[in-house]
Scaffold this motif. Structure first.
Motif, mmCIF file in Angstrom:
data_model
loop_
_atom_site.group_PDB
_atom_site.id
_atom_site.type_symbol
_atom_site.label_atom_id
_atom_site.label_comp_id
_atom_site.label_asym_id
_atom_site.label_seq_id
_atom_site.Cartn_x
_atom_site.Cartn_y
_atom_site.Cartn_z
ATOM 1 N N PHE A 21 -32.537 -44.369 12.286
ATOM 2 C CA PHE A 21 -32.072 -45.238 13.366
ATOM 3 C C PHE A 21 -32.951 -45.177 14.618
ATOM 4 C CE2 PHE A 21 -28.399 -45.533 10.742
ATOM 5 C CZ PHE A 21 -27.696 -46.654 11.140
ATOM 6 N N LEU A 22 -33.501 -43.998 14.929
ATOM 7 C CA LEU A 22 -34.242 -43.836 16.178
ATOM 8 C C LEU A 22 -35.723 -43.509 15.975
ATOM 9 C CD1 LEU A 22 -31.512 -41.867 18.160
ATOM 10 C CD2 LEU A 22 -32.312 -44.184 18.646
ATOM 11 N N SER A 44 -29.539 -49.154 18.042
ATOM 12 C CA SER A 44 -29.215 -47.979 17.238
ATOM 13 C C SER A 44 -27.789 -47.505 17.493
ATOM 14 C CB SER A 44 -30.191 -46.834 17.542
ATOM 15 O OG SER A 44 -29.770 -45.632 16.918
ATOM 16 N N THR A 96 -27.130 -41.529 15.674
ATOM 17 C CA THR A 96 -27.519 -42.862 16.137
ATOM 18 C C THR A 96 -27.575 -42.942 17.661
ATOM 19 O OG1 THR A 96 -25.234 -43.704 16.179
ATOM 20 C CG2 THR A 96 -26.482 -43.950 14.113
#
Length: 394
Positions: A21-22, A44, A96
C-alpha cells in the motif's frame, strides 16, 4: 513458542501491507513513508479504512463477534477464526496508515492461542485450575506484545500489572519465561535492534530539574488522553455506522498525511521525529502534529477501529517532551533534547495506561537505554501517575 510465531507472522503481515500500500519498508531509521506522492498516502489509508470497515462490520454483525482479552480472562471463549480475522485486520489497517497502535493485535492473538491450548489440555484430561488458566491467557497476551517489540520484561509487566493485577513469584516466572521465548521468535524477523533511535549521553542529575517540571504536566495530559480513548471505546460505531464513519476517518487521516506523513500508523514516525528534533522552528509543527495525532486516534477508535493506544501515547508524550525541552534549553539548563522526548513519552504513557512499571520498562527496553535512565524516568512516572489522578476516570 506458538505465541512468538504468531507475533512473527503478524510482523511479516505488517511488512507486506506496507510494501503493497505504501511502497516502503518501515524500520527505526525510516519509520514514515516520505518518498511516495502525498496522494498515494491519502488513497492508501482511505482504501485501507474501507476494507477494514467492511471486514469489521461482517465479523461484528454477521457471526459471533470477537471477544476481548478482559472477557477471556473472565471465562468467555474467543472464537478462533473471528479472532484471527480481527487481529489481522488491525495489523492491515495500521499497515495502510490507520492511526491506531498495533500492539493490541498480538496480545489478542496470544490470548486466543492460550485458550485453545487450554482446551487441548482439557481434552487430554490435563486440566489447569481456574487461576492457572487465567495466568496462561494473561501471560500469552503479554508474550504476544514481547514478540512484536522485543521487550520481554514489558510483556511480563503487562501480564502482572495490567491484566492480572497480581504480582507473585509464580506470575512473574511464568509470564517472563513466555515473554522471553516469544521475543526470541519475534527477533527472527526484526532482530534485536531498538524500536526508537536515541542518543548515547548519560542521564545526569541536572536532568532531574526538568523531570519535576515536565512529569506532572505529562501525567495530567496522559489522564486526559486515557479518558478520551475510554470514551471512544465505549461509544464506538456499531452496526452499519462503521461502514461510513471509519472510511471518513481514513479520509481525514489521509488528508492530514498529505503534508504531515508522520501522522499515519501507530505513532512511531511522530515519536522518532520528536526524538530527532532540536530546533525551535519545529515547535509549532510538532504541537499541531501531536494534537492531530491525538484527535485522529481517538476518533478513529470512536469510528469503530480496534487497536492499541500505547504507541500513540508514546508519540504524543515525545512531542510534549521535545517542545518543553527546547523551551527549557533556551531559558534554563542545557539538557539533551532526545532525553526530554523520552521522558515525555514515558510519563504520558504511564499516565494513559495507569501502569508505571510497564511504561518505565517499555521505554527502556524498546529504546535500549542504559542504567542511568532508571532514576529520572522512575521519578517521572511516579509523579505522572500522581498527577493523573487529578483527571477523573470516564
Amino acid at each position: 513458542m506458538i505465541v512468538g510465531t504468531s507475533s512473527l507472522l503478524l510482523s511479516l503481515l505488517l511488512d507486506g501491507v506496507e510494501r503493497l500500500f505504501l511502497s516502503f519498508q518501515e524500520d527505526a531509521a525510516n519509520p514514515a513513508s516520505l518518498e511516495i506522492l502525498p496522494v498515494h498516502r491519502l488513497f492508501s489509508v482511505f482504501i485501507g479504512a474501507i476494507i477494514a470497515a467492511i471486514i469489521w462490520w461482517i465479523i461484528r454483525t454477521k457471526v459471533k463477534k470477537p471477544v476481548t482479552i478482559a472477557k477471556s480472562l473472565a471465562g468467555e471463549k474467543m472464537p478462533p477464526i473471528q479472532t484471527a480475522i480481527h487481529v489481522m485486520t488491525q495489523i492491515f489497517y495500521v499497515g495502510t496508515g490507520g492511526s491506531v497502535g498495533r500492539e493490541l493485535a498480538p496480545r489478542e492473538a496470544g490470548a486466543m492461542l492460550a485458550q485453545r491450548w487450554n482446551d487441548l489440555l482439557n481434552r487430554l484430561h490435563l486440566e489447569l485450575s481456574e487461576d492457572d488458566s487465567r495466568l496462561l491467557i494473561a501471560a500469552a497476551a503479554g508474550a504476544g506484545f514481547a514478540g512484536i517489540y522485543s521487550a520481554p520484561i514489558t510483556g511480563m509487566l503487562f501480564c502482572v500489572e495490567i491484566l492480572l493485577k497480581k504480582v507473585t513469584r509464580k506470575t512473574i516466572v511464568v509470564s517472563l519465561i513466555m515473554s522471553a521465548i516469544a521475543m526470541l521468535m519475534g527477533t527472527i524477523v526484526k532482530g534485536f535492534g531498538p524500536y526508537y533511535l536515541v542518543g548515547n549521553q548519560q542521564f545526569s542529575l541536572t536532568f532531574l530539574v526538568f523531570v519535576f517540571f515536565v512529569a506532572p504536566l505529562c501525567g495530567i495530559l496522559g489522564g486526559i488522553f486515557r479518558r478520551s480513548f475510554k470514551w471512544a471505546g465505549k461509544s464506538h460505531a456499531k452496526g452499519k455506522d462503521i461502514l461510513w464513519q471509519l472510511p471518513l476517518m481514513g479520509l481525514v487521516t489521509g488528508l492530514a498525511a498529505l503534508s504531515f506523513p508522520q501522522i499515519m500508523g501507530n505513532g512511531r514516525a511522530l515519536a522518532q521525529l520528536s526524538i530527532d528534533t532540536f530546533n525551535q522552528q519545529m515547535i509549532w509543527i510538532l504541537l499541531i502534529g501531536a494534537l492531530a495525532k491525538a484527535a485522529i486516534t481517538v476518533f478513529t477508535i470512536r469510528a469503530g477501529a480496534s487497536g492499541g493506544t500505547l504507541t500513540p501515547s508514546i508519540a504524543i508524550g515525545a512531542v510534549i517532551g521535545t517542545i518543553l525541552g527546547i523551551i527549557f534549553h533556551s531559558f534554563f539548563i542545557a539538557v539533551p533534547i532526545w532525553q526530554c522526548s523520552i521522558l515525555g513519552a514515558c510519563t504520558l504513557l504511564a499516565a494513559s495506561q495507569q501502569a508505571p512499571l510497564m511504561a518505565l520498562m517499555m521505554i527502556i527496553e524498546i529504546s535500549h537505554l542504559n542504567y542511568s535512565a532508571f532514576l529520572p524516568l522512575g521519578i517521572g512516572v511516579a509523579l505522572a501517575i500522581a498527577a493523573s489522578k487529578l483527571i477523573p476516570e470516564y
